[in-house]
Design a protein around this motif. Structure first.
Motif, mmCIF file in Angstrom:
data_model
loop_
_atom_site.group_PDB
_atom_site.id
_atom_site.type_symbol
_atom_site.label_atom_id
_atom_site.label_comp_id
_atom_site.label_asym_id
_atom_site.label_seq_id
_atom_site.Cartn_x
_atom_site.Cartn_y
_atom_site.Cartn_z
ATOM 1 N N HIS A 1 -7.386 7.371 -4.966
ATOM 2 C CA HIS A 1 -7.073 6.903 -3.609
ATOM 3 C C HIS A 1 -8.110 5.898 -3.118
ATOM 4 O O HIS A 1 -7.773 4.811 -2.646
ATOM 5 N N LEU B 1 0.146 8.906 -2.259
ATOM 6 C CA LEU B 1 -1.030 9.684 -2.681
ATOM 7 C C LEU B 1 -1.625 10.441 -1.504
ATOM 8 O O LEU B 1 -2.041 11.596 -1.634
ATOM 9 N N ASN C 1 -0.448 4.188 -2.256
ATOM 10 C CA ASN C 1 -1.577 4.935 -1.691
ATOM 11 C C ASN C 1 -1.125 5.847 -0.558
ATOM 12 O O ASN C 1 -1.731 6.898 -0.319
ATOM 13 N N ARG D 1 0.812 -1.221 0.000
ATOM 14 C CA ARG D 1 0.000 0.000 0.000
ATOM 15 C C ARG D 1 0.843 1.268 0.000
ATOM 16 O O ARG D 1 0.354 2.338 0.340
ATOM 17 N N ILE E 1 -7.979 2.577 -5.107
ATOM 18 C CA ILE E 1 -6.917 1.663 -4.673
ATOM 19 C C ILE E 1 -7.316 0.954 -3.382
ATOM 20 O O ILE E 1 -7.074 -0.245 -3.209
ATOM 21 N N VAL E 2 -7.941 1.698 -2.459
ATOM 22 C CA VAL E 2 -8.422 1.068 -1.222
ATOM 23 C C VAL E 2 -9.459 -0.009 -1.529
ATOM 24 O O VAL E 2 -9.472 -1.093 -0.935
#
Length: 269
Positions: free
Chosen positions: A256, A174, A171, A168, A259-260
């Motif tokens: 964001h 980001l 992210n 991660r 991606i989560v």
């Protein structure tokens, strides 16, 4: 997903055979009508398949790997900070768009010492003459402040729970960019009323820009319209706050969150 016709089911007969409310019937009728023309269900199934394939390739979460279940329950309220910051951002965006109908980004009127500017006058007019104007500006102000606090606490939660680690890390980067843009959002909005506090905050911004090695003068001219404050400064802050940052931040938030959604929530490590 094939292009050939999927089935010959009589959807109207099926709807009549079901014990549905009027709302359910209307919803399903609309969905069937759209699906026959746009194949919505096929694309939803395709997205669902892609989601599960992506998640199958991801490593197990910390909680799943060590069968921790709810042993970290006290962390879970902090996992809502990301969602709360997005809600605050949406509130600030909607209230800001409404404020934009009345705000005038102009320093006119400041020629005589002590005279208020058109920007400040428009802010006073919003708060005193526009219906629910004081409430609208308060919502914009407090949602912006809440967003800054929520994003900051969200970053702390991510750090202390180890959620920035592989896979991660992208992210996390980001998120660092987003918190920087959030602070820039707050700074540009703080300058817009063009009162004493706004003026001297902008002056500090100019000095900070000039203190930047190599690109300092260029940055001051780009962001503030020169080394002294004036109409160019206010216009630049207005353009940044209204026309640039909303689109950039919204796009980065979408990436964001996407991606989560693909990687899943990272439990405490």
């Amino acid at each position: 997903m094939s292009l050939k016709k999927q089935d010959d089911m009589d959807h109207n007969a099926w709807l009549k055979s079901q014990d549905l409310t009027a709302i359910e019937t209307a919803f399903l009728t609309t969905l069937i009508w759209l699906d026959k023309r746009l194949r919505i269900v096929d694309y939803l199934e395709l997205l669902e398949t892609m989601y599960y394939r992506a998640n199958l390739q991801m490593p197990k979460s910390h909680t799943e790997q060590y069968d921790l279940d709810n042993k970290f329950w006290y962390w879970y309220p902090l996992y809502s900070l990301g969602s709360l910051s997005i809600i605050a951002y949406l509130l600030a965006a909607v209230s800001g768009a409404l404020l934009g109908f009345y705000y005038a980004p102009s320093t006119a009127g400041a020629a005589a010492q002590g005279d208020p500017t058109a920007a400040y006058d428009s802010m006073v007019m919003i708060m005193t003459d526009v219906q629910f104007g004081f409430m609208l500006r308060s919502i914009h102000r407090w949602s912006a402040q809440f967003m800054v606090a929520a994003v900051f606490l969200h970053m702390l939660r991510v750090y202390f729970t180890g959620a920035y680690k592989e896979p991660r890390e992208v992210n996390w980067i980001l998120g660092v960019v987003l918190i920087a843009l959030t602070l820039l959002f707050g700074f540009s909005g703080y300058v817009l009323p063009w009162k004493q506090l706004s003026f001297w905050a902008a002056q500090i911004g100019v000095e900070l820009a000039l203190a930047t090695p190599i690109i300092g003068e260029w940055a001051a001219q780009l962001l503030f319209g020169g080394f002294t404050l004036g109409q160019a400064t206010l216009v630049r802050m207005y353009i940044l706050h209204v026309f640039v940052l909303p689109f950039v931040v919204t796009a980065l938030i979408a990436i964001h969150v996407g991606i989560v959604w693909v990687q899943g929530i990272a439990e405490p490590h």
